[in-house]
Design an enzyme around this catalytic site. Structure first.
Site, PDB file in Angstrom:
ATOM      1  N   SER A  13       0.828  -1.206   0.000  1.00  0.00           N
ATOM      2  CA  SER A  13       0.000   0.000   0.000  1.00  0.00           C
ATOM      3  C   SER A  13       0.863   1.256   0.000  1.00  0.00           C
ATOM      4  CB  SER A  13      -0.884   0.007   1.247  1.00  0.00           C
ATOM      5  OG  SER A  13      -0.052   0.001   2.393  1.00  0.00           O
ATOM      6  N   GLU A 154       5.199   6.247   6.335  1.00  0.00           N
ATOM      7  CA  GLU A 154       4.909   6.914   5.056  1.00  0.00           C
ATOM      8  C   GLU A 154       5.448   8.351   5.053  1.00  0.00           C
ATOM      9  OE1 GLU A 154       3.148   5.818   2.028  1.00  0.00           O
ATOM     10  OE2 GLU A 154       3.787   3.953   2.974  1.00  0.00           O
ATOM     11  N   HIS A 188       5.178  -2.258   7.213  1.00  0.00           N
ATOM     12  CA  HIS A 188       5.735  -0.943   7.550  1.00  0.00           C
ATOM     13  C   HIS A 188       6.517  -0.987   8.873  1.00  0.00           C
ATOM     14  CE1 HIS A 188       2.955   0.590   4.502  1.00  0.00           C
ATOM     15  NE2 HIS A 188       3.539   1.768   4.599  1.00  0.00           N
TER      16      HIS A 188
HETATM   17  N1  DGL Z   1       2.056  -2.509   4.898  1.00  0.00           N
HETATM   18  C1  DGL Z   1       0.745  -2.996   5.019  1.00  0.00           C
HETATM   19  C2  DGL Z   1       0.651  -4.329   5.739  1.00  0.00           C
HETATM   20  O1  DGL Z   1       1.596  -5.087   5.728  1.00  0.00           O
HETATM   21  C3  DGL Z   1      -0.434  -2.170   5.257  1.00  0.00           C
HETATM   22  C4  DGL Z   1      -0.439  -0.840   5.806  1.00  0.00           C
HETATM   23  C5  DGL Z   1      -1.749  -0.165   5.406  1.00  0.00           C
HETATM   24  O2  DGL Z   1      -1.869   0.167   4.232  1.00  0.00           O
HETATM   25  O3  DGL Z   1      -2.619   0.004   6.267  1.00  0.00           O
HETATM   26  O4  DGL Z   1      -0.362  -4.649   6.285  1.00  0.00           O
END
Ligand code: DGL
Length: 260
Positions: A13, A154, A188
């Site tokens: 994302s 982000e 993240h």
């Molecule tokens: N990096 C993502 C995950 O592993 C999602 C973060 C998001 O877009 O809420 O879930």
């Protein structure tokens, strides 16, 4: 050009999936990669299931149209929402998703207390509930939704007071427990691992699924004879739906960032 020379497509994302990309590059340095970050639509973790499915499908289509030989869903949220559907739609493409690394945490210490940090969407999905039920007799597993945490990454905020305040408040709900380990169930979060460690203390062991996901993709490529046979170091192309210079700089920075 043989199909094996084509790049591996990786998406998330936003920039979080770069924590998986760096594991892929470590384990398969001769591959080329296209990394797609859908920062315009981030976060996925607080959207509806149908929205996440549609965005995920668009990302996979885009990577395949751009010549990807295989796909890594470097997003726990997109994996939990859409991996089954994608496997049905693309049975011939090696496709690997990521899920919270509960198993290594359970095996690490008997009857331990494990906190799983992830997006609200990941923790709500049947896929996660099933995974948790497999291990719930072997450990005390506490799901901890973290809305708002991916936004720090982000914005390129990986440490500092504002982040520590957020994390301290997040862990209030678990303060009556003695936590043995934490599973980072969102791609993240490995970028803020030092900040998490600072807040929960050095005795807590932290796990993430990036390494296992990269190993699985390597195994799938070997099995389908799609590993790149060239001996040069591969290249990574970053594409971000926001596509500003700042965003692309953050991608490069995070690929080099060592947060262990
Ligand atoms: N990096 C993502 C995950 O592993 C999602 C973060 C998001 O877009 O809420 O879930």
């Amino acid at each position: 050009m043989g199909k094996y020379e084509s790049p591996i497509g990786v998406f998330d994302s936003g920039v979080g999936g770069i924590s998986v990309l760096r594991e892929l590059v470590k384990q398969m340095p001769h591959e080329d990669y296209i990394y797609l970050g859908d920062s315009v639509h981030a976060p996925y973790g607080t959207k509806t299931l149908n929205e996440v499915r549609e965005l995920t499908l668009n990302n996979v289509r885009f990577l395949l149209e751009n010549g990807a030989k295989s796909i890594v869903i470097a997003c726990n949220t997109a994996t939990s929402a859409a991996v089954a559907m994608l496997r049905q739609m693309y049975p011939d493409i090696p496709l690997v998703g990521i899920e919270p690394a509960i198993k290594p945490a359970v095996l690490y210490k008997k009857n331990s207390c494990i906190v799983v940090m992830a997006t609200p969407m990941t923790l709500k999905q049947a896929k996660f509930q099933k995974l948790m039920h497999i291990y719930e007799d072997m450990a005390d597993i506490i799901p901890l939704p973290c809305p708002g945490l991916m936004e720090f990454v982000e914005r390129g905020i990986l440490n500092g007071k504002e982040l520590e305040k957020y994390l301290t408040e997040l862990f209030w709900s678990t303060s009556h427990k003695k936590i043995d380990s934490i599973v980072l169930g969102c791609t993240h979060y490995p970028f803020v691992k030092p900040a998490i460690q600072k807040v929960v203390g050095s005795t807590v062991t932290i796990f993430d699924g990036g390494n296992g996901t990269a190993r699985e993709m390597k195994r799938r490529l070997a099995e389908t004879d799609l590993l790149n046979k060239c001996s040069q170091t591969g290249k990574t192309r970053f594409i971000n739906s926001r596509n500003t210079e700042e965003e692309l700089k953050l991608c490069e920075y995070l690929l080099q960032y060592e947060s262990r």
